[in-house]
Design an enzyme around this catalytic site. Sequence first.
Site, mmCIF file in Angstrom:
data_model
loop_
_atom_site.group_PDB
_atom_site.id
_atom_site.type_symbol
_atom_site.label_atom_id
_atom_site.label_comp_id
_atom_site.label_asym_id
_atom_site.label_seq_id
_atom_site.Cartn_x
_atom_site.Cartn_y
_atom_site.Cartn_z
ATOM 1 N N VAL A 65 -4.183 -11.095 -5.979
ATOM 2 C CA VAL A 65 -3.314 -11.159 -7.161
ATOM 3 C C VAL A 65 -2.236 -10.080 -7.078
ATOM 4 O O VAL A 65 -1.101 -10.270 -7.527
ATOM 5 C CB VAL A 65 -4.154 -10.981 -8.446
ATOM 6 C CG1 VAL A 65 -3.262 -10.799 -9.664
ATOM 7 C CG2 VAL A 65 -5.067 -12.182 -8.645
ATOM 8 N N GLY A 71 -6.075 -1.125 -0.793
ATOM 9 C CA GLY A 71 -5.855 0.220 -0.286
ATOM 10 C C GLY A 71 -6.907 0.558 0.742
ATOM 11 O O GLY A 71 -7.968 1.083 0.423
ATOM 12 N N GLU A 94 -10.231 -0.255 -2.284
ATOM 13 C CA GLU A 94 -11.202 -0.986 -1.474
ATOM 14 C C GLU A 94 -11.748 -0.140 -0.322
ATOM 15 O O GLU A 94 -12.853 -0.378 0.175
ATOM 16 C CB GLU A 94 -10.575 -2.268 -0.918
ATOM 17 C CG GLU A 94 -9.393 -2.015 0.010
ATOM 18 C CD GLU A 94 -8.703 -3.282 0.475
ATOM 19 O OE1 GLU A 94 -9.237 -4.373 0.218
ATOM 20 O OE2 GLU A 94 -7.625 -3.175 1.096
ATOM 21 N N ASP A 112 0.799 -1.217 0.000
ATOM 22 C CA ASP A 112 0.000 0.000 0.000
ATOM 23 C C ASP A 112 0.837 1.274 0.000
ATOM 24 O O ASP A 112 0.301 2.364 -0.237
ATOM 25 C CB ASP A 112 -0.932 0.029 1.217
ATOM 26 C CG ASP A 112 -2.006 -1.051 1.157
ATOM 27 O OD1 ASP A 112 -2.434 -1.384 0.040
ATOM 28 O OD2 ASP A 112 -2.400 -1.552 2.218
#
Length: 341
Positions: free
Chosen positions: A272, A170, A221, A127
Amino acid sequence: MRVGVLTGGGDCPGLNAVLRAIVRKGVPAFGHEFVGFRDGWRGVLEADVRPLDIPDVRGLLPRGGTVLGSSRTNPFATDDGVQRIRRSLDDLRVDALIAIGGEDTLGVAARLHDEGLRVVGVPKTIDNDLGGTDYTFGFDTAVSIATEAIDRLHTTAESHHRVLIVEVMGRHAGWIALHAGMAGGANAILVPEQRFSVERVLGWVESRFRDRYASIIVVSEGAMPEGGAEVLQSGRKDAFGHARLGGVGDWLAQQIESRSGREARTTVLGHVQRGGTPTARDRWLATRFGLHAIDAVQAGEWGTMTALRGTDIVTVPLLEATKALKTVDPALYAEAEVFFG
């Protein structure tokens, strides 16, 4: 000196490169002996270790994940956590710890340093939201994976005249969405730092279709609509009090379809982004962090963390990394908005 190493929190491309660098320098240059704690702080609590010598780290440079395993174990969630850690280190004759992790793992390391333990940290998170360092390893790989996904989605979006939404990781910081969205030519990027208006998103979508192009929207997200809250995949919280996020992409797709009549689909990249071979840049940064981490141990710089400042690797207090998250600058987001719609 006998040094313990652990990898905590989410897995991340480049973790194995750090382990390799620590051992490859620490053994011949300083004569240190290394043990790896399995599954992050759980391994320290339970004295669960494996040897780490030069033969054990051969071939790790291009390998994703972590050979030590990881977990979201929080020693401070148990009443006797600190005592158990002290007992494990004493029983194993471990003189110092190198903790490789993100906000939560390094937060534990900082508190253990306050308890008198000899700890050095290495910043890790895809992140890129840790304070004290310009970049963290794993971020470049995650952005590259997300950008490739966006590139591939452009053609199918245009073929079917659809709105395609790409949900990336995130929780509190939108660095992956911002970088990948700009690199992939998205016509909207939604990040946690900036609440979004559904009406404004619809305007960007219609603007794109008027030019006979389909829409690609990249959303973190943790992004939230005006007047709304985070979309939770599960209300259950982990040992550090984090609920599992996920689903904002599907929520937005439903809003677009119901309000505009445009067909919308969501692709959730999820884990992923964490997996597979690290990029060359992440291998380079992880290796440099590992080399400087063992230097910090040798110098007795306890309670510090390796950090990238410009092109230099420096050490900063662990508290600098954990006191506040590094979030997307509004001015930087404003630059990206020029390309929206």
